[in-house]
Write an enzyme that holds these catalytic residues in place. Structure first.
Site, mmCIF file in Angstrom:
data_model
loop_
_atom_site.group_PDB
_atom_site.id
_atom_site.type_symbol
_atom_site.label_atom_id
_atom_site.label_comp_id
_atom_site.label_asym_id
_atom_site.label_seq_id
_atom_site.Cartn_x
_atom_site.Cartn_y
_atom_site.Cartn_z
ATOM 1 C CE1 TYR A 117 -9.650 4.652 5.515
ATOM 2 C CE2 TYR A 117 -7.382 4.045 5.018
ATOM 3 C CZ TYR A 117 -8.295 4.912 5.595
ATOM 4 O OH TYR A 117 -7.848 6.036 6.249
ATOM 5 C CB SER A 144 -5.605 7.473 4.100
ATOM 6 O OG SER A 144 -4.892 6.422 4.719
#
Length: 254
Positions: free
Chosen positions: A157, A144
């Protein structure tokens, strides 16, 4: 679905985790259209079947990546059906709660860590063993932009995606003697349900405290990038690949 002009080697097989939705679904459908065999894994059989669209080269195999035994069975099923596996797209993941660390419960952390990190390690372990026994292969880990720079209130995250960066580097190093290659793909702002998880579609929180609606780009374009990497011969390593929506907040996140 866009088509690649580069031919696919006969009988090439990829395992995709998190194949029921989002980037996993777009990538699975693109690769099936290009002639790949695709083993589709995820928790929900109905969404996997919707992805597969009854394609003759699709194997629907529900599996929870947090269960190492289930992941081993996934690779065994793919090998039984297709003969061998060439690529893993290690894609399953969740965003988790949008909170600061003092508001993050231990239970929330455990859930994000189990899926994003332990699940990725479980899939990589099974793939590595299979590739080691069969002359090599490629592992594509879905990182990501948060593996490089965090979003506001994304501690769980962000930490797990930084872990994916370490996993990818370790796999590339340890896989070198066995022709196992590893790539981290960092994708920013595809038009998917994940954007809803941190409110980007209604205005994502910025470091300044403002909320802005960020640019997005089609899932199919991210799938094209993954399909390209999957098809690169093992004589070439692609260690890290970043693709974002044009103009999205990235460097410094604001």
């Amino acid at each position: 679905m866009p088509q690649s002009s580069r031919p696919v080697e006969q009988g090439r097989t990829i395992v995709i985790t998190g194949a029921g939705t989002g980037i996993g679904r777009a990538t699975a459908r693109l690769l099936l259209s290009q002639g790949w065999n695709v083993a589709l894994a995820g928790r929900t059989k109905t969404t996997l079947e919707e992805t597969a669209q009854s394609h003759s080269s699709a194997l629907v195999h529900p599996a929870d990546v947090t269960d190492p035994g289930a992941v081993d069975k996934l690779f065994s099923a793919a090998q039984h059906r297709f003969g061998t596996v060439d690529v893993l797209f290690n894609n399953a993941g969740i965003f988790g709660p949008s909170v600061s660390i003092d508001e993050l419960s231990p239970e929330q952390w455990d859930q994000v860590c189990q899926i994003n990190l332990t699940g990725a390690i479980n899939a990589a372990r099974s793939a590595f063993a299979h590739f080691k026994a069969n002359g090599g292969g490629r592992i594509i880990n879905n990182g990501s932009i948060s593996a490089q720079v965090p979003r506001v209130n994304s501690v769980a995250y962000t930490v797990t995606k930084h872990g994916i960066a370490g996993l990818t580097k370790a796999l590339e190093l340890d896989g070198r003697p066995h022709r196992i290659r590893a790539t981290q793909v960092d994708i920013g702002n595809t038009a998917s349900d994940l954007l809803d998880d941190f409110g980007a579609n209604n205005g994502a929180l910025q470091p300044s405290g403002q909320r802005i609606v960020e640019p997005t780009f089609p899932l199919e374009q991210a799938a094209e990038a993954i399909a390209y990497i999957a098809g690169v011969p093992l004589g070439t390593s692609i260690n890290q690949f970043t693709i974002t929506a044009g103009g999205m907040p990235y460097i410094g996140r604001g």
